[in-house]
Design a protein around this motif. Structure first.
Motif, PDB file in Angstrom:
ATOM      1  N   LEU A 132       0.819  -1.213   0.000  1.00 27.37           N
ATOM      2  CA  LEU A 132       0.000   0.000   0.000  1.00 27.37           C
ATOM      3  C   LEU A 132       0.855   1.266   0.000  1.00 27.37           C
ATOM      4  CD1 LEU A 132      -2.821  -1.134   2.438  1.00 27.37           C
ATOM      5  CD2 LEU A 132      -3.023  -0.770  -0.038  1.00 27.37           C
ATOM      6  N   THR A 133       1.995   1.236   0.668  1.00 26.68           N
ATOM      7  CA  THR A 133       2.909   2.380   0.646  1.00 26.68           C
ATOM      8  C   THR A 133       3.373   2.657  -0.783  1.00 26.68           C
ATOM      9  OG1 THR A 133       3.638   1.962   2.917  1.00 26.68           O
ATOM     10  CG2 THR A 133       5.090   3.309   1.536  1.00 26.68           C
ATOM     11  N   LYS A 134       3.758   1.624  -1.500  1.00 30.28           N
ATOM     12  CA  LYS A 134       4.182   1.786  -2.902  1.00 30.28           C
ATOM     13  C   LYS A 134       3.038   2.315  -3.760  1.00 30.28           C
ATOM     14  CE  LYS A 134       7.796  -1.724  -2.903  1.00 30.28           C
ATOM     15  NZ  LYS A 134       8.192  -3.063  -3.384  1.00 30.28           N
ATOM     16  N   PHE A 135       1.821   1.828  -3.508  1.00 26.05           N
ATOM     17  CA  PHE A 135       0.646   2.290  -4.237  1.00 26.05           C
ATOM     18  C   PHE A 135       0.440   3.796  -4.023  1.00 26.05           C
ATOM     19  CE2 PHE A 135      -3.952   2.916  -4.730  1.00 26.05           C
ATOM     20  CZ  PHE A 135      -4.188   2.313  -5.959  1.00 26.05           C
ATOM     21  N   LEU A 136       0.526   4.243  -2.772  1.00 27.64           N
ATOM     22  CA  LEU A 136       0.355   5.671  -2.454  1.00 27.64           C
ATOM     23  C   LEU A 136       1.495   6.512  -3.025  1.00 27.64           C
ATOM     24  CD1 LEU A 136      -0.857   5.347   1.242  1.00 27.64           C
ATOM     25  CD2 LEU A 136      -2.236   6.084  -0.720  1.00 27.64           C
ATOM     26  N   LEU A 137       2.720   6.013  -2.956  1.00 27.58           N
ATOM     27  CA  LEU A 137       3.864   6.760  -3.499  1.00 27.58           C
ATOM     28  C   LEU A 137       3.745   6.938  -5.015  1.00 27.58           C
ATOM     29  CD1 LEU A 137       6.790   5.263  -1.388  1.00 27.58           C
ATOM     30  CD2 LEU A 137       5.901   7.617  -1.270  1.00 27.58           C
ATOM     31  N   THR A 138       3.231   5.936  -5.704  1.00 30.92           N
ATOM     32  CA  THR A 138       3.015   6.046  -7.153  1.00 30.92           C
ATOM     33  C   THR A 138       1.991   7.134  -7.441  1.00 30.92           C
ATOM     34  OG1 THR A 138       3.579   3.736  -7.512  1.00 30.92           O
ATOM     35  CG2 THR A 138       2.240   4.795  -9.218  1.00 30.92           C
ATOM     36  N   ARG A 139       0.910   7.151  -6.673  1.00 28.96           N
ATOM     37  CA  ARG A 139      -0.127   8.178  -6.815  1.00 28.96           C
ATOM     38  C   ARG A 139       0.459   9.559  -6.556  1.00 28.96           C
ATOM     39  NH1 ARG A 139      -2.563  10.550  -2.684  1.00 28.96           N
ATOM     40  NH2 ARG A 139      -4.471  11.676  -3.030  1.00 28.96           N
ATOM     41  N   ASN A 140       1.212   9.689  -5.469  1.00 31.55           N
ATOM     42  CA  ASN A 140       1.775  10.989  -5.102  1.00 31.55           C
ATOM     43  C   ASN A 140       2.790  11.488  -6.124  1.00 31.55           C
ATOM     44  OD1 ASN A 140       0.151  10.694  -2.914  1.00 31.55           O
ATOM     45  ND2 ASN A 140       1.792  10.649  -1.394  1.00 31.55           N
ATOM     46  N   LYS A 141       3.531  10.575  -6.722  1.00 31.41           N
ATOM     47  CA  LYS A 141       4.504  10.948  -7.754  1.00 31.41           C
ATOM     48  C   LYS A 141       3.794  11.576  -8.950  1.00 31.41           C
ATOM     49  CE  LYS A 141       8.237   8.944 -10.510  1.00 31.41           C
ATOM     50  NZ  LYS A 141       8.948   7.697 -10.856  1.00 31.41           N
ATOM     51  N   LEU A 142       2.648  11.016  -9.347  1.00 36.50           N
ATOM     52  CA  LEU A 142       1.893  11.578 -10.463  1.00 36.50           C
ATOM     53  C   LEU A 142       1.278  12.924 -10.091  1.00 36.50           C
ATOM     54  CD1 LEU A 142       0.885  11.371 -13.350  1.00 36.50           C
ATOM     55  CD2 LEU A 142      -1.086  10.079 -12.496  1.00 36.50           C
ATOM     56  N   ILE A 143       0.772  13.062  -8.877  1.00 34.35           N
ATOM     57  CA  ILE A 143       0.238  14.358  -8.430  1.00 34.35           C
ATOM     58  C   ILE A 143       1.342  15.408  -8.481  1.00 34.35           C
ATOM     59  CG2 ILE A 143      -0.645  15.644  -6.428  1.00 34.35           C
ATOM     60  CD1 ILE A 143      -2.196  13.065  -5.677  1.00 34.35           C
ATOM     61  N   LYS A 144       2.503  15.080  -7.956  1.00 35.00           N
ATOM     62  CA  LYS A 144       3.646  16.008  -7.938  1.00 35.00           C
ATOM     63  C   LYS A 144       4.052  16.392  -9.364  1.00 35.00           C
ATOM     64  CE  LYS A 144       8.491  16.191  -6.371  1.00 35.00           C
ATOM     65  NZ  LYS A 144       8.508  17.414  -5.572  1.00 35.00           N
ATOM     66  N   LYS A 145       4.211  15.401 -10.223  1.00 34.04           N
ATOM     67  CA  LYS A 145       4.621  15.658 -11.610  1.00 34.04           C
ATOM     68  C   LYS A 145       3.604  16.537 -12.331  1.00 34.04           C
ATOM     69  CE  LYS A 145       5.635  13.198 -15.888  1.00 34.04           C
ATOM     70  NZ  LYS A 145       5.662  11.898 -16.560  1.00 34.04           N
ATOM     71  N   THR A 146       2.319  16.236 -12.152  1.00 29.40           N
ATOM     72  CA  THR A 146       1.260  16.996 -12.807  1.00 29.40           C
ATOM     73  C   THR A 146       1.210  18.426 -12.290  1.00 29.40           C
ATOM     74  OG1 THR A 146      -0.020  14.966 -13.096  1.00 29.40           O
ATOM     75  CG2 THR A 146      -1.212  17.047 -13.322  1.00 29.40           C
ATOM     76  N   ALA A 147       1.302  18.605 -10.982  1.00 29.72           N
ATOM     77  CA  ALA A 147       1.230  19.944 -10.384  1.00 29.72           C
ATOM     78  C   ALA A 147       2.431  20.801 -10.773  1.00 29.72           C
ATOM     79  CB  ALA A 147       1.148  19.829  -8.865  1.00 29.72           C
ATOM     80  N   GLU A 148       3.605  20.223 -10.740  1.00 30.13           N
ATOM     81  CA  GLU A 148       4.821  20.993 -11.028  1.00 30.13           C
ATOM     82  C   GLU A 148       4.996  21.260 -12.515  1.00 30.13           C
ATOM     83  OE1 GLU A 148       7.427  19.688  -7.125  1.00 30.13           O
ATOM     84  OE2 GLU A 148       7.959  18.805  -9.058  1.00 30.13           O
ATOM     85  N   PHE A 149       4.528  20.364 -13.348  1.00 29.48           N
ATOM     86  CA  PHE A 149       4.655  20.532 -14.792  1.00 29.48           C
ATOM     87  C   PHE A 149       3.728  21.614 -15.320  1.00 29.48           C
ATOM     88  CE2 PHE A 149       3.512  19.468 -19.207  1.00 29.48           C
ATOM     89  CZ  PHE A 149       4.769  19.551 -19.784  1.00 29.48           C
ATOM     90  N   SER A 150       2.541  21.713 -14.717  1.00 25.28           N
ATOM     91  CA  SER A 150       1.536  22.658 -15.227  1.00 25.28           C
ATOM     92  C   SER A 150       1.716  24.068 -14.688  1.00 25.28           C
ATOM     93  CB  SER A 150       0.131  22.135 -14.928  1.00 25.28           C
ATOM     94  OG  SER A 150      -0.072  22.044 -13.527  1.00 25.28           O
ATOM     95  N   ASP A 151       2.681  24.266 -13.796  1.00 27.11           N
ATOM     96  CA  ASP A 151       2.921  25.629 -13.294  1.00 27.11           C
ATOM     97  C   ASP A 151       3.709  26.462 -14.262  1.00 27.11           C
ATOM     98  OD1 ASP A 151       1.520  25.908 -10.997  1.00 27.11           O
ATOM     99  OD2 ASP A 151       3.169  25.482  -9.646  1.00 27.11           O
TER     100      ASP A 151
END
Length: 151
Positions: A132-151
């Motif tokens: 579950l930790t790996k599952f959440l980290l994968t989700r968070n990595k995409l949130i981070k990438k999406t948020a930082e890329f679109s700024d």
């Protein structure tokens, strides 16, 4: 009860990160390996307070369904979801957000309890917490990438 605590630092506005964290479509993208799909309740867009979502996904080789409800929301600082129906005995996921300068600190507090008493506790300790930790980290990595890329 098992608990996972993850902090993710994201160089983006808190409002953007908050919305990405509750975006059903983005979650489905992050969970492509488990073929996770929203099949009932809110099935796309931004989930809101009081709404439910039912997920269907293949975890550990078995298709499972899981229904969660947003029980608390204070935009853009926090929201909490908990399991209404699913494989777990109980599950609660707190999503917390704070702005520090140009960064948003996104914190996940994921508490869960497996069925089957001592066998479930052993399974959590030996396998499920890491999974579950790996599952959440994968989700968070995409949130981070999406948020930082679109700024």
């Amino acid at each position: 009860m098992s608990k996972i605590y993850i902090e993710t630092i994201i160089k983006a506005d808190i409002h953007k990160v908050f919305d990405l964290a509750r975006d059903i479509d983005l979650h489905q993208q992050s969970a492509f390996k488990t073929r996770e799909k929203a099949i009932a309740g809110r099935t796309s867009g931004l989930i809101e307070n009081g709404e439910t979502v039912t997920w269907r996904a293949k975890h550990l080789g078995i298709y499972q369904t899981h229904t969660s409800k947003i029980s608390e929301m204070e935009a853009p600082y926090k929201f909490t979801d908990f399991m209404l129906k699913g494989t777990f005995k109980s599950l609660k996921h707190q999503h917390l957000f704070s702005q520090e300068g140009e960064n948003t600190i996104m914190t996940d507090i994921f508490e869960f309890e497996s069925p089957l008493g001592i066998i479930g506790k052993l399974f959590n300790r030996l396998f499920l917490t890491n999974y579950l930790t790996k599952f959440l980290l994968t989700r968070n990595k995409l949130i981070k990438k999406t948020a930082e890329f679109s700024d």
